[in-house]
Design an enzyme around this catalytic site. Structure first.
Site, short mmCIF file in Angstrom:
data_model
loop_
_atom_site.label_atom_id
_atom_site.label_comp_id
_atom_site.label_asym_id
_atom_site.label_seq_id
_atom_site.Cartn_x
_atom_site.Cartn_y
_atom_site.Cartn_z
CG HIS A 163 -5.76 45.39 38.55
ND1 HIS A 163 -6.57 45.89 37.13
CD2 HIS A 163 -5.52 43.97 37.82
CE1 HIS A 163 -6.60 44.83 35.77
NE2 HIS A 163 -5.69 43.56 36.30
CG ASP A 371 -10.79 52.57 44.55
OD1 ASP A 371 -10.01 51.10 43.99
OD2 ASP A 371 -11.83 52.66 44.21
P1 ADP Z 1 -13.30 47.46 43.00
O1 ADP Z 1 -12.13 47.43 41.46
O2 ADP Z 1 -12.62 47.68 43.48
O3 ADP Z 1 -14.10 46.77 43.34
P2 ADP Z 1 -13.70 49.71 40.89
O4 ADP Z 1 -15.25 50.48 40.99
O5 ADP Z 1 -12.42 50.03 39.52
O6 ADP Z 1 -13.61 48.55 42.17
O7 ADP Z 1 -14.87 47.97 40.38
C1 ADP Z 1 -16.21 47.28 40.29
C2 ADP Z 1 -16.82 47.19 39.40
O8 ADP Z 1 -17.61 46.18 39.69
C3 ADP Z 1 -17.08 48.23 38.21
O9 ADP Z 1 -17.44 47.57 36.61
C4 ADP Z 1 -18.61 48.19 38.72
O10 ADP Z 1 -19.78 47.81 38.25
C5 ADP Z 1 -19.18 46.71 40.24
N1 ADP Z 1 -20.00 46.63 40.46
C6 ADP Z 1 -20.25 47.30 41.46
N2 ADP Z 1 -21.09 47.48 41.83
C7 ADP Z 1 -21.70 45.94 41.82
C8 ADP Z 1 -22.54 46.01 42.61
N3 ADP Z 1 -23.93 45.83 43.60
N4 ADP Z 1 -23.63 44.63 41.24
C9 ADP Z 1 -22.98 43.59 39.86
N5 ADP Z 1 -21.75 44.69 39.50
C10 ADP Z 1 -21.45 45.73 40.79
C1 G6P Z 2 -10.32 44.22 43.14
C2 G6P Z 2 -9.02 43.94 43.06
C3 G6P Z 2 -9.41 42.51 42.16
C4 G6P Z 2 -10.44 42.00 42.75
C5 G6P Z 2 -12.10 42.85 42.75
C6 G6P Z 2 -12.91 42.29 43.80
O1 G6P Z 2 -10.46 45.18 41.79
O2 G6P Z 2 -8.06 44.68 42.36
O3 G6P Z 2 -8.06 42.17 41.66
O4 G6P Z 2 -10.78 40.92 41.82
O5 G6P Z 2 -10.92 43.72 43.78
O6 G6P Z 2 -12.39 41.49 45.21
P1 G6P Z 2 -12.53 39.45 44.88
O7 G6P Z 2 -11.93 39.73 46.34
O8 G6P Z 2 -14.17 39.44 45.33
O9 G6P Z 2 -12.47 39.29 43.73
#
Ligand code: ADP
Ligand code: G6P
Length: 480
Positions: A163, A371
């Site tokens: 991912h 990202d």
């Molecule tokens: P990453 O996987 O690095 O966190 P992404 O933008 O791909 O970045 O995914 C983030 C996911 O987490 C999204 O589906 C978003 O809706 C969710 N998310 C981000 N901030 C919050 C929050 N404050 N509360 C709940 N969900 C969140």
């Molecule tokens: C990114 C990674 C995921 C991970 C997520 C949240 O999206 O690719 O594998 O689950 O961040 O991070 P966390 O450490 O809370 O699982």
């Protein structure tokens, strides 16, 4: 007798809370993070088994199914959590894979724990996979698992999806255990990435380090063909569209607009609190625009949602302190009574409240330094069914390859970032409509279901696996 499934997904995290309700019922948690969001959408309603860590420390209680989906918890001790998750996964691999925007740390003890825990995940997956099943391993936490499963269960099909970005060879080569990490991943039959460049990087590394032959779509290694390719992950567009049209969300959005200032332009950012997300660069740009008088708190306001993440990892703690200081400084310098320049929210939100924020934002600012994809950008587009709103998007997010009609920017270039924010704030409704329509057409065509179908039909040529997935979730019923 352990129940077995024809599709087994193996990911570091299970998608639910530590707290299973006393009646045994178990709810999707939708933990913040792209992986949980993506897999949630495609696995709900299937009879797959999800193997993962439940979030706690020590023995994992047996978990009830979520509907038809089965959960197989993997336990982690306190030491394992530190060495495997906080250490090797999130202090070695995570920064290295994100262009080393933070210095990766190499620690031999962490590596041993990473290997031990990867073996535990592989054994759990081998146990719940029925003969000839497909086992789909996810992300950098579990990079050794494909090869381990191959040794334990040569009868199963093995998929791996990364991912996060896969770094250029010169960065990957810094890893002391690079051979094992590369070979572990190539234990899969199909290795998927977010972008083509990653597959190219792996082909180069496999040639150089393992003496393998191959190209960007297949590598011949260990007497087998390992297929590789780009499968850009996406979101459940139908779900987000339906959610953002719910009366509750529309009311919340109206209330937010009222609270933030009816006539004000709202800039919004939603991130896990992570140094890859470029939050500090963004705050600097915003603060300089205020200093230069190019924007004024009486007509512009910023909302920064930064959900807590990996809070025991030192670099994350330091970042949180710096951000909070900077938000305080900016509000102290430019805010007025009852009128802060920035609203900073360090808390999780439920999906409906996130959707209300997306509906409220005139400009969504998504400016990571690196990202893998960034699903927040796609969620914003899906929530703007009325074709309003501007998306400012970093060139270094995987989503930039797809969302070409966003206001794209290099977040390291502060002047460029400031100018792009102003361009987005000043764009005409007709320009915004054209951009939004083009972006929504793209994500509608390339939603999470298309992603899963594309990946699983590449993994299994017969198409059987892909047919077992729901084509699309039922549209959510309106709940006020
Ligand atoms: P990453 O996987 O690095 O966190 P992404 O933008 O791909 O970045 O995914 C983030 C996911 O987490 C999204 O589906 C978003 O809706 C969710 N998310 C981000 N901030 C919050 C929050 N404050 N509360 C709940 N969900 C969140
Ligand atoms: C990114 C990674 C995921 C991970 C997520 C949240 O999206 O690719 O594998 O689950 O961040 O991070 P966390 O450490 O809370 O699982």
């Amino acid at each position: 007798m352990m129940r077995q499934s024809s599709l087994v997904v193996v990911a570091n995290r299970l998608p639910l809370d530590d707290n299973v309700a006393p009646d045994g019922a178990c709810e999707w948690r939708r933990s913040p993070g792209g992986l949980a969001s993506a897999l949630h959408a495609i696995l709900e309603g299937t009879t797959a088994t999800w193997v993962g860590w439940g979030g706690g420390i020590g023995a994992a209680p047996p978990l009830p199914d979520i509907g038809t989906l089965r959960l197989r918890p993997v336990a982690l001790s306190e030491d394992e959590l530190r060495g495997y998750y906080e250490g090797f996964a999130n202090t070695t691999l995570w920064p290295l894979y994100h262009d080393a925007v933070e210095q990766p740390v190499f620690d031999r003890g962490w590596w041993e724990t990473y290997r031990t825990v990867n073996r535990r995940f592989a054994e759990a997956a081998a146990e719940v996979a029925e003969p000839g099943a497909a086992v789909w391993v996810q992300d950098y936490h579990l990079q050794l698992v494909p090869q381990m499963i191959r040794e334990l269960r040569p009868d199963v099909l093995i998929g791996f999806f990364m991912h996060v970005p896969f770094p250029p060879p010169e960065l990957f080569m810094q890893l002391p255990r690079r051979l094992e990490l590369l070979g572990g991943m190539l234990g899969a039959d199909l290795v998927g990435f977010q972008r083509e460049q990653a597959a190219h990087n792996v082909a180069q590394l496999a040639g150089k380090m393992l003496g393998a032959r191959g190209a960007d779509d297949a590598i011949i290694y260990d007497g087998r063909v390992v297929r590789t390719g780009a499968f850009p992950v996406s979101i459940d567009v139908t779900e987000m569209e339906a959610l953002s049209a719910r009366p509750y969300v529309l009311n919340q959005a109206r209330q937010l607009k009222h609270d933030l200032g009816q006539h004000k332009k709202v800039l919004l950012s939603v991130d896990r609190l992570d140094y890859t997300k470029g939050i500090e660069h963004r705050l600097t740009a915003y603060s300089e625009l205020l200093r230069d008088g190019r924007i004024k708190v009486r007509d512009t306001v910023m909302v920064q949602v930064a959900v807590p993440s990996r809070e025991r990892v030192e670099s994350y703690r330091g970042l949180k302190d710096r951000i909070e200081r900077e938000v305080g400084r900016i509000n102290g310098e430019y805010g007025r009574v009852g009128e802060p320049a920035i609203h900073y929210l360090n808390q999780p939100f439920d999906r409906a409240d996130l959707a209300a924020l997306y509906r409220t934002a005139d400009v969504m600012v998504v400016t990571p330094l690196r990202d893998g994809m960034n699903l927040v950008a796609k969620e914003y587009v899906a929530a703007r069914a009325d074709d309003t709103g501007a998306l400012v998007l970093s060139e270094f997010a995987g989503a930039a390859a797809e969302l070409q009609d966003a206001f794209q920017v290099n977040p390291h270039d502060l002047d460029g970032l400031k100018k792009t924010l102003l361009d987005a704030l000043d764009a005409t409704p007709a320009d915004l409509r054209r951009r939004m329509q083009a972006m929504r057409a793209h994500i509608t065509e390339n939603d999470i279901h298309a992603w899963a179908r594309a990946y699983l039909s590449a993994l299994d040529h017969t198409g059987q696996l892909a047919r077992r997935l729901p084509r699309q979730r039922a549209v959510l019923a309106d709940r006020a």
